[in-house]
Design a protein around this motif. Structure first.
Motif, short mmCIF file in Angstrom:
data_model
loop_
_atom_site.label_atom_id
_atom_site.label_comp_id
_atom_site.label_asym_id
_atom_site.label_seq_id
_atom_site.Cartn_x
_atom_site.Cartn_y
_atom_site.Cartn_z
N PRO A 1 0.82 -1.21 0.00
CA PRO A 1 0.00 0.00 0.00
C PRO A 1 0.87 1.27 0.00
N ASP A 2 0.25 2.37 -0.37
CA ASP A 2 0.95 3.65 -0.27
C ASP A 2 1.26 3.95 1.20
N VAL A 3 0.29 3.65 2.07
CA VAL A 3 0.46 3.91 3.51
C VAL A 3 -0.07 2.73 4.31
N LEU A 4 0.72 2.24 5.24
CA LEU A 4 0.25 1.25 6.23
C LEU A 4 -0.21 2.02 7.46
N VAL A 5 -1.47 1.82 7.86
CA VAL A 5 -2.00 2.42 9.08
C VAL A 5 -2.07 1.30 10.11
N ILE A 6 -1.24 1.39 11.15
CA ILE A 6 -1.09 0.26 12.06
C ILE A 6 -1.19 0.69 13.53
N ASP A 7 -1.88 -0.14 14.30
CA ASP A 7 -2.01 0.07 15.74
C ASP A 7 -0.69 -0.31 16.40
N LEU A 8 -0.33 0.42 17.44
CA LEU A 8 0.91 0.12 18.16
C LEU A 8 0.78 -1.15 18.97
N GLU A 9 -0.30 -1.29 19.73
CA GLU A 9 -0.46 -2.41 20.66
C GLU A 9 -1.39 -3.46 20.09
N MET A 10 -0.80 -4.60 19.70
CA MET A 10 -1.58 -5.72 19.18
C MET A 10 -1.03 -7.01 19.77
N PRO A 11 -1.85 -8.07 19.81
CA PRO A 11 -1.37 -9.35 20.36
C PRO A 11 -0.34 -10.00 19.46
N GLY A 12 0.49 -10.86 20.06
CA GLY A 12 1.54 -11.53 19.28
C GLY A 12 2.59 -10.53 18.87
N VAL A 13 2.82 -10.41 17.58
CA VAL A 13 3.76 -9.40 17.06
C VAL A 13 3.08 -8.04 17.18
N ASP A 14 3.66 -7.13 17.98
CA ASP A 14 3.02 -5.82 18.14
C ASP A 14 3.35 -4.91 16.95
N GLY A 15 2.84 -3.68 17.01
CA GLY A 15 3.04 -2.77 15.89
C GLY A 15 4.49 -2.52 15.55
N LEU A 16 5.32 -2.34 16.58
CA LEU A 16 6.75 -2.09 16.32
C LEU A 16 7.42 -3.31 15.71
N GLY A 17 7.07 -4.49 16.21
CA GLY A 17 7.64 -5.72 15.65
C GLY A 17 7.27 -5.89 14.19
N ALA A 18 6.00 -5.60 13.87
CA ALA A 18 5.53 -5.71 12.48
C ALA A 18 6.26 -4.70 11.60
N VAL A 19 6.40 -3.47 12.10
CA VAL A 19 7.10 -2.43 11.33
C VAL A 19 8.54 -2.85 11.05
N ALA A 20 9.21 -3.41 12.05
CA ALA A 20 10.60 -3.83 11.87
C ALA A 20 10.69 -4.90 10.78
N GLU A 21 9.75 -5.86 10.79
CA GLU A 21 9.76 -6.91 9.75
C GLU A 21 9.51 -6.32 8.37
N ILE A 22 8.54 -5.44 8.27
CA ILE A 22 8.20 -4.83 6.98
C ILE A 22 9.35 -3.99 6.46
N ARG A 23 9.96 -3.20 7.34
CA ARG A 23 11.09 -2.34 6.93
C ARG A 23 12.28 -3.17 6.47
N GLY A 24 12.42 -4.39 7.05
CA GLY A 24 13.51 -5.27 6.63
C GLY A 24 13.39 -5.66 5.17
N VAL A 25 12.16 -5.73 4.66
CA VAL A 25 11.92 -6.12 3.26
C VAL A 25 11.72 -4.88 2.37
N HIS A 26 10.93 -3.94 2.87
CA HIS A 26 10.63 -2.71 2.10
C HIS A 26 10.95 -1.48 2.96
#
Length: 200
Positions: free
Chosen positions: A48-73
């Motif tokens: 997407p042009d913009v990912l809109v993501i909540d900070l606090e989520m179960p399992g992989v939280d927002g920061l963890g997800a961002v780190a994974e995504i940034r590793g690829v894109h």
């Protein structure tokens, strides 16, 4: 037209935003995600042009997800929604390259306008979020925060080592340092202390 992926574990809020954002602006919601892992897969699949993501989520939280995504894109544009703008968390998010921070209580029209701002290549941090971020009295390093956050989710030292790609001895050293700084007797106490002080 700005394309968006919405990630939030609160179904009511996520569905409301998915319905309202296209009414407020020239926005297409490509996908929704209910947790961090879904956010990663949906973002990598749809770009997407913009990912809109909540900070606090179960399992992989927002920061963890961002780190994974940034590793690829590394160029993915990200708007983070938060209820509690903890200084340490904001600092880590900015280090990860998150371009925008908005309170979850913001009006859909405001969120839409911030999405447009980010899509134009600019940054946005809500004033109430940035004011809180200035109060940073956290003595913990980023890595100490990482291991305490994983501890607070109930992971063992071995699990934490695997997740963070560290040796178990290194994880124990970080935990020991964190216990010293928080003057606590166990890693779980240290994690609780850090959460109570808004450091995680």
């Amino acid at each position: 037209m700005t394309t968006v992926v919405l990630a939030d574990d609160e179904a009511l809020l996520r569905k409301a935003l998915a319905a309202l954002l296209p009414l407020e602006g020239d926005i297409t919601v490509l996908a929704e995600a209910a947790d961090g892992a879904e956010a990663v897969s949906a973002t990598l699949r749809h770009r997407p042009d913009v990912l809109v993501i909540d900070l606090e989520m179960p399992g992989v939280d927002g920061l963890g997800a961002v780190a994974e995504i940034r590793g690829v894109h590394p160029d993915q544009v990200i708007l983070m929604l938060t209820r509690h703008a903890k200084p340490g968390v904001l600092r880590r998010a900015l280090k990860l390259g998150v371009q925008g921070f908005v309170s979850k209580s913001a009006e859909p029209a405001h969120i839409t306008s911030v999405i447009a701002t980010l899509h134009e290549g600019r940054r946005w941090i809500d004033p109430d979020v940035s004011a809180l971020a200035l109060i940073d009295d956290c003595p913990l390093t980023d890595r100490e925060i990482d291991v305490l956050r994983a501890t607070s989710y109930g992971y063992s030292v071995a699990d934490i080592a695997g997740q963070l790609h560290l040796a178990e001895g290194t994880v124990r050293n970080y935990l020991s340092n964190a216990m010293g700084k928080t003057q606590t007797q166990s890693r779980h106490e240290a994690a609780r202390y850090a959460r109570e002080h808004d450091w995680l």
